[in-house]
Design a protein around this motif. Structure first.
Motif, short mmCIF file in Angstrom:
data_model
loop_
_atom_site.label_atom_id
_atom_site.label_comp_id
_atom_site.label_asym_id
_atom_site.label_seq_id
_atom_site.Cartn_x
_atom_site.Cartn_y
_atom_site.Cartn_z
N ALA A 172 0.84 -1.19 0.00
CA ALA A 172 0.00 0.00 0.00
C ALA A 172 0.88 1.24 0.00
O ALA A 172 2.00 1.23 0.48
CB ALA A 172 -0.90 0.00 1.23
N VAL A 190 0.13 4.05 1.63
CA VAL A 190 0.10 4.60 3.00
C VAL A 190 -0.33 3.50 3.95
O VAL A 190 -0.93 2.50 3.55
CB VAL A 190 -0.88 5.80 3.10
CG1 VAL A 190 -0.39 6.99 2.31
CG2 VAL A 190 -2.27 5.43 2.66
N SER A 191 -0.06 3.71 5.21
CA SER A 191 -0.40 2.67 6.19
C SER A 191 -1.75 2.90 6.85
O SER A 191 -2.17 2.12 7.69
CB SER A 191 0.69 2.58 7.26
OG SER A 191 0.78 3.81 7.95
N THR A 192 -2.44 3.98 6.51
CA THR A 192 -3.77 4.24 7.07
C THR A 192 -4.77 4.38 5.93
O THR A 192 -4.43 4.77 4.82
CB THR A 192 -3.78 5.52 7.92
OG1 THR A 192 -3.40 6.61 7.09
CG2 THR A 192 -2.85 5.41 9.10
N SER A 193 -6.02 4.07 6.21
CA SER A 193 -7.04 4.23 5.19
C SER A 193 -7.83 5.51 5.45
O SER A 193 -7.88 6.01 6.57
CB SER A 193 -7.98 3.02 5.19
OG SER A 193 -8.66 2.94 6.41
N SER A 194 -8.46 6.05 4.42
CA SER A 194 -9.21 7.31 4.55
C SER A 194 -10.54 7.09 5.26
O SER A 194 -11.10 8.01 5.83
CB SER A 194 -9.44 7.95 3.18
OG SER A 194 -10.17 7.05 2.35
N SER A 195 -11.08 5.89 5.21
CA SER A 195 -12.35 5.62 5.90
C SER A 195 -12.03 5.00 7.26
O SER A 195 -11.45 3.93 7.35
CB SER A 195 -13.22 4.67 5.08
OG SER A 195 -12.57 3.44 4.91
N SER A 196 -12.40 5.70 8.30
CA SER A 196 -12.10 5.20 9.65
C SER A 196 -13.36 4.65 10.28
O SER A 196 -14.42 5.27 10.24
CB SER A 196 -11.52 6.30 10.53
OG SER A 196 -12.45 7.36 10.66
#
Length: 58
Positions: free
Chosen positions: A48, A50-56
Protein backbone atom coordinates in the motif's frame (compact mmCIF):
# COMPACT_ATOMS: atom_id res chain seq x y z
CA UNK A 1 27.42 -15.94 60.76
CA UNK A 2 30.70 -15.76 58.86
CA UNK A 3 30.66 -19.51 58.10
CA UNK A 4 27.16 -19.27 56.61
CA UNK A 5 28.23 -16.50 54.19
CA UNK A 6 31.29 -18.51 53.15
CA UNK A 7 29.09 -21.51 52.38
CA UNK A 8 26.72 -19.39 50.29
CA UNK A 9 29.61 -17.86 48.37
CA UNK A 10 31.08 -21.30 47.70
CA UNK A 11 27.72 -22.61 46.54
CA UNK A 12 27.23 -19.60 44.25
CA UNK A 13 30.72 -20.07 42.78
CA UNK A 14 30.09 -23.77 42.11
CA UNK A 15 26.73 -22.99 40.51
CA UNK A 16 28.32 -20.34 38.27
CA UNK A 17 31.07 -22.76 37.19
CA UNK A 18 28.48 -25.42 36.33
CA UNK A 19 26.45 -22.91 34.32
CA UNK A 20 29.51 -21.83 32.33
CA UNK A 21 30.50 -25.45 31.71
CA UNK A 22 26.99 -26.24 30.44
CA UNK A 23 26.99 -23.43 27.87
CA UNK A 24 27.58 -24.57 24.30
CA UNK A 25 30.82 -23.65 22.62
CA UNK A 26 31.13 -21.76 19.38
CA UNK A 27 29.22 -23.43 16.57
CA UNK A 28 30.92 -23.90 13.21
CA UNK A 29 29.03 -24.36 9.98
CA UNK A 30 30.13 -26.89 7.41
CA UNK A 31 31.65 -25.04 4.48
CA UNK A 32 30.96 -21.54 3.26
CA UNK A 33 27.50 -20.01 3.69
CA UNK A 34 25.42 -19.80 0.53
CA UNK A 35 24.73 -16.28 -0.77
CA UNK A 36 21.18 -14.98 -0.36
CA UNK A 37 19.14 -15.49 -3.50
CA UNK A 38 15.53 -14.88 -4.42
CA UNK A 39 13.21 -17.69 -5.39
CA UNK A 40 12.77 -17.49 -9.17
CA UNK A 41 9.18 -18.71 -8.81
CA UNK A 42 8.23 -16.07 -6.21
CA UNK A 43 5.35 -13.80 -7.13
CA UNK A 44 5.44 -10.01 -6.78
CA UNK A 45 3.28 -8.51 -4.04
CA UNK A 46 2.31 -4.83 -4.21
CA UNK A 47 2.25 -2.88 -0.96
CA UNK A 48 0.00 0.00 0.00
CA UNK A 49 1.07 3.60 -0.56
CA UNK A 50 0.10 4.60 3.00
CA UNK A 51 -0.40 2.67 6.19
CA UNK A 52 -3.77 4.24 7.07
CA UNK A 53 -7.04 4.23 5.19
CA UNK A 54 -9.21 7.31 4.55
CA UNK A 55 -12.35 5.62 5.90
CA UNK A 56 -12.10 5.20 9.65
CA UNK A 57 -14.40 2.83 11.52
CA UNK A 58 -14.99 4.26 14.98
Amino acid sequence: MRQRNKGRATLAAVAAMCAVAALPGRAYAAGEPAPYTFDPEARTVRGAGVSTSSSSAA
